[in-house]
Scaffold this motif. Structure first.
Motif, PDB file in Angstrom:
ATOM      1  N   PHE A   4       0.961  -1.226  -0.085  1.00 31.03           N
ATOM      2  CA  PHE A   4       0.027   0.007  -0.053  1.00 31.03           C
ATOM      3  C   PHE A   4       0.674   1.210  -0.026  1.00 31.03           C
ATOM      4  O   PHE A   4       1.658   1.274   0.855  1.00 31.03           O
ATOM      5  N   VAL A   5       0.770   2.063  -0.989  1.00 30.97           N
ATOM      6  CA  VAL A   5       1.546   3.282  -1.172  1.00 30.97           C
ATOM      7  C   VAL A   5       1.113   4.470  -0.781  1.00 30.97           C
ATOM      8  O   VAL A   5       1.613   5.125   0.331  1.00 30.97           O
ATOM      9  N   ALA A   6       0.052   4.847  -1.315  1.00 27.46           N
ATOM     10  CA  ALA A   6      -0.626   6.186  -0.427  1.00 27.46           C
ATOM     11  C   ALA A   6      -1.871   6.375  -1.027  1.00 27.46           C
ATOM     12  O   ALA A   6      -2.654   5.365  -1.364  1.00 27.46           O
ATOM     13  N   PRO A  49       0.360  -7.385 -11.791  1.00 24.30           N
ATOM     14  CA  PRO A  49       1.621  -7.647 -11.228  1.00 24.30           C
ATOM     15  C   PRO A  49       2.723  -6.553 -11.483  1.00 24.30           C
ATOM     16  O   PRO A  49       3.162  -6.206 -12.642  1.00 24.30           O
ATOM     17  N   ASP A  50       3.101  -6.230 -10.218  1.00 28.30           N
ATOM     18  CA  ASP A  50       4.418  -5.084 -10.125  1.00 28.30           C
ATOM     19  C   ASP A  50       3.993  -3.785 -10.765  1.00 28.30           C
ATOM     20  O   ASP A  50       4.954  -3.004 -10.946  1.00 28.30           O
ATOM     21  N   ALA A  51       2.931  -3.503 -10.981  1.00 29.98           N
ATOM     22  CA  ALA A  51       2.624  -2.243 -11.644  1.00 29.98           C
ATOM     23  C   ALA A  51       1.632  -1.310 -10.630  1.00 29.98           C
ATOM     24  O   ALA A  51       0.755  -2.052 -10.086  1.00 29.98           O
ATOM     25  N   PRO A  52       1.951  -0.203 -10.305  1.00 26.58           N
ATOM     26  CA  PRO A  52       0.962   0.686  -9.355  1.00 26.58           C
ATOM     27  C   PRO A  52      -0.293   0.830 -10.128  1.00 26.58           C
ATOM     28  O   PRO A  52      -0.493   0.843 -11.278  1.00 26.58           O
ATOM     29  N   ALA A  53      -1.364   0.571  -9.197  1.00 18.66           N
ATOM     30  CA  ALA A  53      -2.647   0.541  -9.496  1.00 18.66           C
ATOM     31  C   ALA A  53      -3.405   1.927  -8.610  1.00 18.66           C
ATOM     32  O   ALA A  53      -3.216   1.775  -7.498  1.00 18.66           O
ATOM     33  N   ARG A  54      -3.946   2.511  -9.445  1.00 16.77           N
ATOM     34  CA  ARG A  54      -4.775   3.506  -8.719  1.00 16.77           C
ATOM     35  C   ARG A  54      -6.027   3.421  -8.567  1.00 16.77           C
ATOM     36  O   ARG A  54      -6.722   3.112  -9.692  1.00 16.77           O
ATOM     37  N   LEU A  55      -6.709   2.875  -7.373  1.00 18.58           N
ATOM     38  CA  LEU A  55      -7.939   2.310  -7.315  1.00 18.58           C
ATOM     39  C   LEU A  55      -8.928   3.421  -6.847  1.00 18.58           C
ATOM     40  O   LEU A  55      -8.669   4.097  -5.808  1.00 18.58           O
ATOM     41  N   SER A 114      -3.430   3.970  -3.875  1.00 16.39           N
ATOM     42  CA  SER A 114      -2.483   3.464  -4.882  1.00 16.39           C
ATOM     43  C   SER A 114      -1.530   2.292  -4.070  1.00 16.39           C
ATOM     44  O   SER A 114      -1.436   2.030  -3.029  1.00 16.39           O
ATOM     45  N   VAL A 115      -1.936   1.184  -4.909  1.00 20.85           N
ATOM     46  CA  VAL A 115      -1.380  -0.126  -4.401  1.00 20.85           C
ATOM     47  C   VAL A 115      -0.701  -1.072  -5.321  1.00 20.85           C
ATOM     48  O   VAL A 115      -1.122  -0.698  -6.771  1.00 20.85           O
ATOM     49  N   VAL A 116       0.421  -1.788  -4.916  1.00 27.84           N
ATOM     50  CA  VAL A 116       1.318  -2.720  -5.847  1.00 27.84           C
ATOM     51  C   VAL A 116       0.779  -3.906  -5.532  1.00 27.84           C
ATOM     52  O   VAL A 116       1.160  -4.264  -4.436  1.00 27.84           O
ATOM     53  N   VAL A 117       0.463  -4.769  -6.367  1.00 26.42           N
ATOM     54  CA  VAL A 117       0.416  -6.082  -6.289  1.00 26.42           C
ATOM     55  C   VAL A 117       1.473  -6.804  -6.900  1.00 26.42           C
ATOM     56  O   VAL A 117       1.692  -6.700  -8.272  1.00 26.42           O
ATOM     57  N   SER A 118       2.108  -7.985  -6.265  1.00 27.33           N
ATOM     58  CA  SER A 118       3.112  -8.697  -6.777  1.00 27.33           C
ATOM     59  C   SER A 118       3.049 -10.061  -6.627  1.00 27.33           C
ATOM     60  O   SER A 118       2.187 -10.658  -5.726  1.00 27.33           O
ATOM     61  N   GLU A 119       4.070 -10.823  -7.269  1.00 27.90           N
ATOM     62  CA  GLU A 119       4.247 -12.224  -6.829  1.00 27.90           C
ATOM     63  C   GLU A 119       4.438 -12.274  -5.425  1.00 27.90           C
ATOM     64  O   GLU A 119       5.053 -11.493  -5.096  1.00 27.90           O
TER      65      GLU A 119
END
Length: 152
Positions: free
Chosen positions: A23-25, A117-123, A132-137
């Motif tokens: 969780f970024v911001a 995966p590995d890309a910032p998502a703005r929900l 802003s969240v990043v989902v990764s392996e």
């Protein structure tokens, strides 16, 4: 308690639906729902974010005081299983002295399609706030984890 495994540990095959979350911001609107100010004393909201999967709170961030632009930049301390049909929610809350008020949420069946995966998502949440969240392996962890349920 689980700890990140050293880089020498190679991950084994993991089940599909297992993810690491960062969780970024967030960005909250100027006013809360109904056009009201965040706090009666004129200060900003005290936001925190929750991750909920199938009705179970999986994680909750620290509270950021008096800001509409909290910065967490924190990776959850373990991988999270989100199967494709899971009830997936991200909730944004405003912490107040006596209670917490909802500040927005997004609810999906499984991960949102913008969470690549590995890309910032703005929900965008239901109140126009953005998380802003990043989902990764998933990362390999070492340790023992135990879950239990107590019933009366």
């Amino acid at each position: 308690m689980a700890h990140p495994a050293p880089p020498s540990v190679q991950p084994q095959a993991q089940p599909s639906g297992l993810w690491s979350f960062r969780f970024v911001a967030a960005e909250l609107p100027e006013l809360k729902g109904g056009g009201l100010p965040w706090d009666s004393d004129g200060t900003g909201p005290d936001p925190y974010v929750r991750l909920v999967v199938n009705g179970r709170k999986v994680w909750e961030s620290p509270v950021q005081k008096d800001t509409r632009n909290p910065q967490w930049n924190v990776t959850l301390p373990r991988s999270v299983y989100v199967p494709s049909g899971a009830d997936f929610r991200i909730e944004l809350w405003d912490d107040d002295a006596a209670t917490s008020d909802p500040a927005g949420s997004i609810r999906r069946s499984g991960l949102p399609e913008t969470a690549l995966p590995d890309a910032p998502a703005r929900l965008t949440l239901d109140n126009r706030a953005v998380v802003s969240v990043v989902v990764s392996e998933p990362r390999p962890y070492k340790g023992v984890g135990i879950e239990f349920e107590q019933r009366s």
